[in-house]
Scaffold this motif. Structure first.
Motif, PDB file in Angstrom:
ATOM      1  N   LEU A 181       0.852  -1.389  -0.099  1.00 15.02           N
ATOM      2  CA  LEU A 181       0.023  -0.141   0.056  1.00 15.02           C
ATOM      3  C   LEU A 181       0.866   1.145   0.011  1.00 15.02           C
ATOM      4  O   LEU A 181       1.802   1.502   0.672  1.00 15.02           O
ATOM      5  N   THR A 187      -4.347   6.801  -1.754  1.00 13.56           N
ATOM      6  CA  THR A 187      -3.774   5.478  -1.243  1.00 13.56           C
ATOM      7  C   THR A 187      -4.145   4.500  -2.432  1.00 13.56           C
ATOM      8  O   THR A 187      -5.187   4.426  -2.959  1.00 13.56           O
ATOM      9  N   VAL A 228      -2.809   0.459  -4.309  1.00 12.68           N
ATOM     10  CA  VAL A 228      -2.225  -0.688  -4.071  1.00 12.68           C
ATOM     11  C   VAL A 228      -1.158  -1.103  -5.100  1.00 12.68           C
ATOM     12  O   VAL A 228      -1.637  -1.211  -6.275  1.00 12.68           O
TER      13      VAL A 228
END
Length: 281
Positions: A216, A229, A231
């Protein structure tokens, strides 16, 4: 971090200056490397009469020898103070810029050149401005004032107007930034500095170039303060790396024909490596 060793450089082209120095100039004089011969009537310097050339002249004209005058130059550091310069990854980008300016200030004044400093983001920072000076103390003090500044603002528009601060004479200009600017702004700044010998120095952080394969990532845009944010995964990582490569290629293309090819400095400044590239004018 500090930079050890002098930074050597060679200006591209010939500069005009009234002060004797270490660089080839467009001025001619009575000392230095032989350049050519000229009629005495154009350059009436009786101390430099070339007897051989004068005796060989079938029209009886008197000739004098001319020599390439070596001159001092002005070296300016133009430092981007937009918010993205405050990025801290593997290193503190702004501190790298300050260390580079300090090394330049020391190296230029050491060989008799003058050092000047202009810094700005959306506006020029007057407290960090230094007109070109021979004084090493004044130059290093200006760099200390630069360290007190904090990168802020959403753009580097003020560097477009910095050309006015440089004056009319030709200067060697190191444009120090991460160059995370719109292409139109890069083009305008390069064109505004077209009179000068401009070398873009691109500060790159290895964290930006090599993101992790998995995990992350909490990203924050330095200039808009927006957070996101994501991944990270191999496919996205490859897109990230490709985007960085395209950005680098685009900057090289924008520089072509306008300024010198950019020098990319990853994390730390190696004075020897930088000098080799600065000498390759």
């Amino acid at each position: 971090m500090t930079i050890t060793g002098d930074i050597l450089y060679r200006p591209r082209g010939r500069f005009r200056s009234n002060h004797a120095g270490a660089h080839v100039s467009s001025e001619v004089g009575g000392f230095g490397v032989f350049r050519d011969q000229a009629p005495f009537l154009r350059y009436p310097d009786a101390r430099r009469i070339d007897l051989r050339a004068t005796l060989r002249d079938p029209f009886g004209e008197t000739h004098v020898r001319r020599f390439e005058q070596r001159s001092a130059i002005d070296v300016y550091a133009l430092v981007d103070l937009s918010a993205s310069m405050g990025f801290v990854g593997a290193v503190d980008r702004f501190q790298v810029a300050c260390d580079l300016c300090a090394a330049l200030a020391f190296s230029t004044t050491r060989i008799g050149d003058r050092f000047g400093l202009v810094a700005g983001g959306d506006v020029l920072r007057e407290s960090a401005f230094l007109p070109a000076t021979l004084s090493r103390r004044a130059a290093l003090h200006a760099v200390d004032r630069l360290r007190d500044e904090r990168p802020a603002g959403t753009n580097a528009e003020s560097l477009e107007t910095a050309a006015i601060r440089l004056g009319a004479g030709r200067k060697l200009v190191l444009l120090i930034s991460d160059f995370r600017w719109p292409a139109a702004l890069v083009q305008r700044i390069f064109e505004a500095l077209a009179l000068h010998d401009v070398l873009p120095v691109v500060l790159v952080d290895s964290v930006e170039l090599n993101p992790p394969r998995w995990g992350l990532l909490d990203l924050r845009d330095s200039e808009t303060a927006r957070r996101r944010t994501i991944v990270m995964r191999p496919g996205l990582r490859q897109k990230w790396i490709d985007a960085e490569s395209k950005r680098r290629a685009a900057l090289i293309q924008l520089a072509a024909g306008r300024v010198r090819p950019p020098i990319f400095v990853e994390d730390r400044v190696d004075s020897r490596s930088l000098s080799l590239r600065l000498m390759a004018a």
